[in-house]
Design an enzyme around this catalytic site. Sequence first.
Site, mmCIF file in Angstrom:
data_model
loop_
_atom_site.group_PDB
_atom_site.id
_atom_site.type_symbol
_atom_site.label_atom_id
_atom_site.label_comp_id
_atom_site.label_asym_id
_atom_site.label_seq_id
_atom_site.Cartn_x
_atom_site.Cartn_y
_atom_site.Cartn_z
ATOM 1 N N GLY A 201 7.090 -4.338 11.096
ATOM 2 C CA GLY A 201 7.734 -5.497 10.791
ATOM 3 C C GLY A 201 6.900 -6.225 9.673
ATOM 4 O O GLY A 201 7.253 -7.299 9.293
ATOM 5 N N GLY B 169 -8.041 -10.670 4.032
ATOM 6 C CA GLY B 169 -6.598 -10.841 3.427
ATOM 7 C C GLY B 169 -5.638 -10.467 4.724
ATOM 8 O O GLY B 169 -5.855 -10.325 5.820
ATOM 9 N N CYS C 247 0.809 -1.185 -0.042
ATOM 10 C CA CYS C 247 0.079 -0.270 -0.023
ATOM 11 C C CYS C 247 0.994 1.259 0.153
ATOM 12 O O CYS C 247 0.367 2.403 -0.239
ATOM 13 C CB CYS C 247 -0.908 0.099 1.257
ATOM 14 S SG CYS C 247 -0.202 -0.118 2.740
ATOM 15 N N ASN C 248 2.215 1.072 0.197
ATOM 16 C CA ASN C 248 3.153 2.444 0.469
ATOM 17 C C ASN C 248 4.139 2.369 -0.749
ATOM 18 O O ASN C 248 4.781 3.417 -0.938
ATOM 19 C CB ASN C 248 3.640 2.167 1.692
ATOM 20 C CG ASN C 248 2.988 2.495 2.804
ATOM 21 O OD1 ASN C 248 1.782 3.362 2.553
ATOM 22 N ND2 ASN C 248 3.014 1.849 4.055
ATOM 23 N N SER D 95 9.789 2.523 5.710
ATOM 24 C CA SER D 95 8.363 2.468 5.811
ATOM 25 C C SER D 95 7.447 3.443 6.438
ATOM 26 O O SER D 95 8.385 4.567 6.837
ATOM 27 C CB SER D 95 7.927 1.163 6.833
ATOM 28 O OG SER D 95 8.382 0.122 6.465
#
Length: 445
Positions: A115, A191, A50-51, A109
Site C-alpha cells: 500500500g 525519511g 526505489c522500484n 509493485s
Amino acid sequence: MSLLVLGLSHRTAPVGLLERASLTGDAPQRLLHAAAAAVPVGEAALVATCNRIELYADVDKFHAGVADLSVLLAEHSGVDLEELTTHLYVHYEDRAVHHLFSVACGLDSMVVGEGQILGQLRDALSLAQDQHTAGRGLNELFQQALRVGKRAHSETDIDKAGQSLVTFGLERIAEVSGPVAGLRALVVGAGSMSSLAAATLARAGVTELVIANRTPERAERLAATLGARTVAFGDVPAAMAEADLVISCTGAAGIVLGAEEIAAAAAKRSARTPLALLDLALPRDVSAEAHRIDGVHLVDLETLAEAAQSTAAGALDVDAARRIVGAEVDAFGAAQRAAAITPTVVALRAMASEVVGSELERLDGRLPELDGRARAEIAQTVRRVVDKLLHSPTVRVKQLAGEPGGASYAEALRELFDLDPAAVQAVAGAPARVPLQAAVGGDSA
C-alpha cells in the site's frame, strides 16, 4: 487528454540500472520542467520510487512525445540513451490509464498489493502541482488513480496478498537471523521509508531501537514518537557494531555503509547470528561487497526482486483487484470522452440561441405593430422548437461520445454545424498552450 507513460521499473530493468538511473537532489524538479516544456507535452508528472521511474505526460503527438521524453530521461538520469531505451516501456491513452490504476492498486509493485505506493503517488502529484507542471488533466487522473487504489484495498484482501517492502525485507532477514522481536536495531535515515521501517521494528518488539540521520532534528522527532534513542550520523559505524539488525534508506547519492566499516562492525560482534543489513535505498546505501563479508547477511533491493519473483500473492485477491482496475479504466475513459464533447454541445446551443435572437430582432423590424404579449409568445415558441430539435441529438451524442471512438462525434458536430473552433475552446475554458517557461517564469533545464 492523450496520456503517455514512459518509464522503467523492476519488471523491465535490473536493479543496477535502476540504481544508476535514480534521480537525486533537484533532478526530479529539473526533469519535470524539461518534460513539461517539450513541444509535444502539455502537462507532466513524475513517479520516482526505489522500484520505478515513470514520466506521465499529456501529449499531442505520440512519436514525438516518446522521442523527447526518452532523451530527457536519459539526460537527467545520466544513463546512456541507447542502454536506457532497451529497458523502457511505453503506454498510451487507455493502456496508460490502466497502467497507472494498476500501479495504484499495488498490482505492478515488487511486492504485489503493497500500500505504500499510494503515498508515493500522492507525493508525485504534489510535486507536479508545486512545480506547476500538472494541469486539470493530470490532476483528475491522479486523483482518480488514488481513489481506485483505495477501492482495491478496501474491497479486496490484496493487502493480505502483499505487504510493504519493509515487511517483505524483514521476512527475508528472519530466514537467517530469526524473528525481529528481541533484536537490537539501528535505522539509518529518517525519511518516509526509514520512518516506516522504524515503526515496523517498534511494533515487532525489538529490544532496542536506535535512529541516525544527517539532520539530527528529524532523527530526534522520529525517535520521540517511537520511544527510540538517537546517535550522531558520524557514530553509525560504532552503533552498527552494537546492533543485530541495520536498516538503511537515506536517499544519499553515494555509499553510506562501506565494506570496511561493515567488516569492522561484524568482527566486533560476539553474537553467533550474523549482522543483518537491510538496504532499501536507491541508489544503494550499503556496499554490495557486504554480500561477501563473513558474519554479514545483506538483503538489498536486488535480493528482494529475486525473492518477489518466487513469492505468489493471493490469486483471487489479485484477480478481484484487476477487475476493479478494468471497470475503473472503462468508466474513466467514458467520462473523459463524454466530458470532451460537452464544450461542443454548449457551443452548438449558444450558436442556436444567437440565431434565434437574431431572427427575433428581424421579426421586430418587419412587424413593429406586434404588441409585447404577441412578441413574447412568438419568442417562446421559436425557442421551444429549437430546444426540442436539439434535445434528442445532443443527449444521444453525449451517450455515444462515452463509447470507444466517441471523439469523432464532437468533430462531426463541429463540421455539420460549422462551429467556430475558437468558440468551442472558449467554452472548454482551456487557453492556448504556451511554453512552460512563459507560464511560470522559469528555466526548463
